[in-house]
Scaffold this active site. Structure first.
Site, PDB file in Angstrom:
ATOM      1  N   HIS A 121       0.868  -1.195   0.000  1.00 22.44           N
ATOM      2  CA  HIS A 121       0.000   0.000   0.000  1.00 22.44           C
ATOM      3  C   HIS A 121       0.898   1.235   0.000  1.00 22.44           C
ATOM      4  O   HIS A 121       1.728   1.381  -0.883  1.00 22.44           O
ATOM      5  CB  HIS A 121      -0.942  -0.084   1.201  1.00 22.44           C
ATOM      6  CG  HIS A 121      -2.026   0.950   1.283  1.00 22.44           C
ATOM      7  ND1 HIS A 121      -2.381   1.764   0.250  1.00 22.44           N
ATOM      8  CD2 HIS A 121      -2.832   1.295   2.322  1.00 22.44           C
ATOM      9  CE1 HIS A 121      -3.362   2.564   0.626  1.00 22.44           C
ATOM     10  NE2 HIS A 121      -3.663   2.308   1.878  1.00 22.44           N
ATOM     11  N   HIS A 178      -2.184  -2.254  -9.804  1.00 21.45           N
ATOM     12  CA  HIS A 178      -3.196  -1.630  -8.936  1.00 21.45           C
ATOM     13  C   HIS A 178      -4.438  -2.512  -8.931  1.00 21.45           C
ATOM     14  O   HIS A 178      -4.773  -3.115  -9.941  1.00 21.45           O
ATOM     15  CB  HIS A 178      -3.561  -0.221  -9.441  1.00 21.45           C
ATOM     16  CG  HIS A 178      -4.213   0.621  -8.402  1.00 21.45           C
ATOM     17  ND1 HIS A 178      -5.558   0.530  -8.143  1.00 21.45           N
ATOM     18  CD2 HIS A 178      -3.703   1.507  -7.522  1.00 21.45           C
ATOM     19  CE1 HIS A 178      -5.849   1.374  -7.163  1.00 21.45           C
ATOM     20  NE2 HIS A 178      -4.757   1.971  -6.765  1.00 21.45           N
ATOM     21  N   ASP A 233       2.740   5.424  -6.582  1.00 24.51           N
ATOM     22  CA  ASP A 233       3.979   5.317  -5.794  1.00 24.51           C
ATOM     23  C   ASP A 233       5.241   5.292  -6.637  1.00 24.51           C
ATOM     24  O   ASP A 233       6.345   5.291  -6.087  1.00 24.51           O
ATOM     25  CB  ASP A 233       3.924   4.054  -4.915  1.00 24.51           C
ATOM     26  CG  ASP A 233       2.955   4.251  -3.770  1.00 24.51           C
ATOM     27  OD1 ASP A 233       2.002   3.468  -3.649  1.00 24.51           O
ATOM     28  OD2 ASP A 233       3.125   5.236  -3.015  1.00 24.51           O
TER      29      ASP A 233
HETATM   30  C1  SDX Z   1      -1.337   2.184  -3.382  1.00 24.82           C
HETATM   31  O1  SDX Z   1      -6.027   0.697  -3.334  1.00 24.82           O
HETATM   32  C2  SDX Z   1      -5.547   1.873  -3.563  1.00 24.82           C
HETATM   33  O2  SDX Z   1      -6.208   2.714  -4.119  1.00 24.82           O
HETATM   34  C3  SDX Z   1      -4.119   2.100  -3.088  1.00 24.82           C
HETATM   35  C4  SDX Z   1      -3.510   3.424  -3.524  1.00 24.82           C
HETATM   36  C5  SDX Z   1      -4.137   4.597  -2.806  1.00 24.82           C
HETATM   37  O3  SDX Z   1      -4.067   5.716  -3.321  1.00 24.82           O
HETATM   38  O4  SDX Z   1      -4.588   4.404  -1.638  1.00 24.82           O
HETATM   39  O5  SDX Z   1      -3.652   3.595  -4.919  1.00 24.82           O
HETATM   40  C6  SDX Z   1      -2.016   3.479  -3.144  1.00 24.82           C
HETATM   41  O6  SDX Z   1      -1.280   1.381  -2.490  1.00 24.82           O
HETATM   42  C7  SDX Z   1      -0.793   1.871  -4.739  1.00 24.82           C
HETATM   43  C8  SDX Z   1      -0.183   0.452  -4.813  1.00 24.82           C
HETATM   44  C9  SDX Z   1       1.215   0.495  -4.196  1.00 24.82           C
HETATM   45  N1  SDX Z   1       1.767  -0.852  -4.083  1.00 24.82           N
HETATM   46  C10 SDX Z   1       2.713  -1.294  -4.918  1.00 24.82           C
HETATM   47  O7  SDX Z   1       3.193  -0.645  -5.845  1.00 24.82           O
HETATM   48  C11 SDX Z   1       3.219  -2.689  -4.605  1.00 24.82           C
HETATM   49  C12 SDX Z   1       3.338  -3.507  -5.884  1.00 24.82           C
HETATM   50  N2  SDX Z   1       2.018  -3.720  -6.456  1.00 24.82           N
HETATM   51  C13 SDX Z   1       1.426  -5.019  -6.224  1.00 24.82           C
HETATM   52  O8  SDX Z   1       1.720  -5.602  -4.988  1.00 24.82           O
HETATM   53  C14 SDX Z   1      -0.021  -5.088  -6.673  1.00 24.82           C
HETATM   54  O9  SDX Z   1      -0.109  -4.559  -7.937  1.00 24.82           O
HETATM   55  C15 SDX Z   1      -1.104  -4.455  -5.817  1.00 24.82           C
HETATM   56  C16 SDX Z   1      -1.028  -4.912  -4.409  1.00 24.82           C
HETATM   57  C17 SDX Z   1      -1.014  -2.980  -5.894  1.00 24.82           C
HETATM   58  C18 SDX Z   1      -2.441  -4.894  -6.401  1.00 24.82           C
HETATM   59  O10 SDX Z   1      -2.434  -6.235  -6.354  1.00 24.82           O
HETATM   60  P1  SDX Z   1      -3.703  -7.155  -6.707  1.00 24.82           P
HETATM   61  O11 SDX Z   1      -4.835  -6.346  -7.237  1.00 24.82           O
HETATM   62  O12 SDX Z   1      -3.973  -8.012  -5.525  1.00 24.82           O
HETATM   63  O13 SDX Z   1      -3.162  -7.977  -7.950  1.00 24.82           O
HETATM   64  P2  SDX Z   1      -2.568  -9.406  -7.825  1.00 24.82           P
HETATM   65  O14 SDX Z   1      -1.611  -9.478  -6.663  1.00 24.82           O
HETATM   66  O15 SDX Z   1      -3.689 -10.354  -7.869  1.00 24.82           O
HETATM   67  O16 SDX Z   1      -1.679  -9.518  -9.146  1.00 24.82           O
HETATM   68  C19 SDX Z   1      -2.279  -9.870 -10.390  1.00 24.82           C
HETATM   69  C20 SDX Z   1      -1.138 -10.378 -11.253  1.00 24.82           C
HETATM   70  C21 SDX Z   1      -0.274 -11.393 -10.521  1.00 24.82           C
HETATM   71  O17 SDX Z   1       0.295 -12.230 -11.519  1.00 24.82           O
HETATM   72  P3  SDX Z   1       0.043 -13.813 -11.411  1.00 24.82           P
HETATM   73  O18 SDX Z   1       0.683 -14.211 -10.098  1.00 24.82           O
HETATM   74  O19 SDX Z   1      -1.482 -13.963 -11.391  1.00 24.82           O
HETATM   75  O20 SDX Z   1       0.719 -14.348 -12.637  1.00 24.82           O
HETATM   76  O21 SDX Z   1      -0.239  -9.301 -11.559  1.00 24.82           O
HETATM   77  C22 SDX Z   1       1.022  -9.560 -10.969  1.00 24.82           C
HETATM   78  C23 SDX Z   1       0.827 -10.616  -9.917  1.00 24.82           C
HETATM   79  O22 SDX Z   1       2.005 -11.370  -9.755  1.00 24.82           O
HETATM   80  N3  SDX Z   1       1.461  -8.317 -10.357  1.00 24.82           N
HETATM   81  C24 SDX Z   1       2.723  -7.920 -10.298  1.00 24.82           C
HETATM   82  C25 SDX Z   1       2.687  -6.674  -9.679  1.00 24.82           C
HETATM   83  N4  SDX Z   1       1.423  -6.356  -9.369  1.00 24.82           N
HETATM   84  C26 SDX Z   1       0.668  -7.395  -9.787  1.00 24.82           C
HETATM   85  N5  SDX Z   1       3.869  -8.503 -10.735  1.00 24.82           N
HETATM   86  C27 SDX Z   1       5.002  -7.794 -10.523  1.00 24.82           C
HETATM   87  N6  SDX Z   1       5.037  -6.579  -9.924  1.00 24.82           N
HETATM   88  C28 SDX Z   1       3.914  -5.996  -9.508  1.00 24.82           C
HETATM   89  N7  SDX Z   1       3.971  -4.781  -8.931  1.00 24.82           N
END
Ligand code: SDX
Length: 377
Positions: free
Chosen positions: A222, A261, A312
């Site tokens: 997050h 996201h 971010d």
């Molecule tokens: C914020 O919710 C909000 O609005 C939050 C926010 C706000 O203003 O409050 O926008 C602020 O928190 C932004 C997000 C910051 N976090 C990160 O940057 C951390 C990295 N991002 C990921 O952890 C992820 O994208 C999330 C947590 C943000 C979202 O994850 P989801 O919706 O649970 O997606 P998922 O984990 O189910 O991933 C779907 C696929 C997966 O691939 P498979 O395993 O199915 O093959 O996409 C891949 C994931 O592995 N994936 C990523 C990735 N994000 C998703 N792979 C590599 N790097 C990434 N960053």
């Protein structure tokens, strides 16, 4: 047994409530605060205007805005015992832990504002004014900088920079932070805002709700991602190493911080605006290395995973160029989002419904109790 809906892990796509505060169109990449597009607010308004908009549901008049700015200035000081508490904290404490602890401690000295169910816009303004002071008092404590003055002459953005850097910021630097504060102010039911609403839905108080939210924002999935993006850039070092380092992380199934996201399926509109500010501040400082590295990382991550940047990815490069230490990036996110958290808490109080989902139980149900002396092993 009553039929329950299928399990939605992480409550993905579950509509938990109705709200007038924020709308996200994840397919169009649009973000709206109380009806206004974030791109217009980032270009034409200030954080003070946006905080007013989130709390009252309308843009302020010039008089109302001046009154809010004056109120923020008047509410910045902390009770002396709270300043003493911060100054007794370990200088190597994590700033998000300092923030969480101090917001909680503040409630002991300001019970009126945070009373459960109170209209509490006063409490919202108090906490929004106080968070930059908490960060400034702690950062000056750990670095030995001189004591912090409340500086009611400064905007929230300028005060935040003064609090952390002990100098009046340039107009450009203050505007860069002001835009970042606008962009981070609210984002519908993100995890930390949802935590605040769950807390408020029990009729707990405003300070408890914000304490819950700070603890939630800290997580690297997050708000904590902005700090980890900078760790990745430090690891990459130069733009020509970006491809190899990102490939290595992806090969190890690592999440690339700043990408992906839960709601946006296209580029986060906040990333678009922050990318431009990262370039602008980099050029003004004569150091575009971060910007160039991030552009390269974007290219590789999109090619390999089809992922887009989120809020971010670029924020840390801007804060770093302004001279702010990495471990203060998520606290700055909190210093903005406290306006959204408190707006949602007030909305919850106005139309309260205890938030209590259910779980699909998958364990056994008819085990016989065995007295301890008869248990094997
Ligand atoms: C914020 O919710 C909000 O609005 C939050 C926010 C706000 O203003 O409050 O926008 C602020 O928190 C932004 C997000 C910051 N976090 C990160 O940057 C951390 C990295 N991002 C990921 O952890 C992820 O994208 C999330 C947590 C943000 C979202 O994850 P989801 O919706 O649970 O997606 P998922 O984990 O189910 O991933 C779907 C696929 C997966 O691939 P498979 O395993 O199915 O093959 O996409 C891949 C994931 O592995 N994936 C990523 C990735 N994000 C998703 N792979 C590599 N790097 C990434 N960053």
């Amino acid at each position: 047994m009553a039929t329950i809906s299928p399990v939605q892990r992480g409550l993905e796509d579950v509509v938990a409530l109705e709200s007038r505060i924020c709308f996200i169109d994840g397919h169009e990449g649009r973000l709206i605060y109380q009806g206004y597009d974030i791109r217009e607010l980032a270009a034409r308004s200030t954080f003070e205007e946006v905080a007013y908009l989130l709390w009252y549901g309308r843009l302020p008049t010039a008089t109302q805005l001046a009154e809010l700015r004056a109120r923020f200035g008047a509410l910045r000081p902390l009770p002396p015992p709270v300043v003493d508490l911060i100054r007794r904290m370990p200088t190597d404490a994590t700033p998000m832990d300092v923030l969480r602890t101090t917001v909680s401690a503040l409630a002991l000295f300001e019970p009126e504002e945070g009373k459960p169910g109170a209209s509490s816009i006063g409490g919202a303004q108090r906490l929004t004014a106080a968070l930059p002071t908490i960060l400034g008092v702690f950062h000056r404590h750990r670095t030995g900088m001189p004591d912090l003055a409340p500086r009611p002459d400064l905007s929230q953005a300028a005060y935040l920079l003064y609090a952390l850097l002990d100098r009046d910021p340039t107009e450009l630097d203050a505007r860069a932070v002001d835009v970042a504060l606008i962009l981070h102010a609210d984002h519908e039911l993100n995890a930390s805002t949802f935590a605040a609403r769950v807390t408020a839905s029990t009729l707990s108080d405003l300070y408890s709700a914000v304490t819950s939210a700070v603890g939630t924002l800290k997580g690297p999935l997050h708000g904590g991602a902005n700090e980890r993006v900078m760790e990745m850039l430090d690891e990459i070092g130069t733009p020509d190493r970006a491809e190899a380092v990102v490939h290595q992380k992806l090969a190890q199934h690592e999440r690339i911080m700043g990408f992906g996201h839960r709601v946006y399926k296209v580029e986060d509109p906040r990333a678009t605006i922050l990318r431009e500010w990262s370039r602008r501040i980099g050029e003004e400082r004569g150091n575009t290395a971060y910007f160039e590295m991030l552009r390269k990382v974007e290219e590789v991550v999109h090619r390999e995973k089809g992922l887009y940047p989120n809020v971010d990815l670029y924020s840390g490069s801007i804060y770093s160029l302004l001279g702010i230490p990495h471990d203060l990036f998520t606290p700055i996110f909190a210093a903005s989002r406290v306006s959204g958290w408190t707006a949602h808490v007030l909305e919850e109080y106005q139309d309260l419904r205890l938030i209590r989902p259910t779980a699909k139980y998958v364990g056994p149900t008819d085990l016989a109790y065995v007295p301890i002396q008869d248990r094997p092993g």
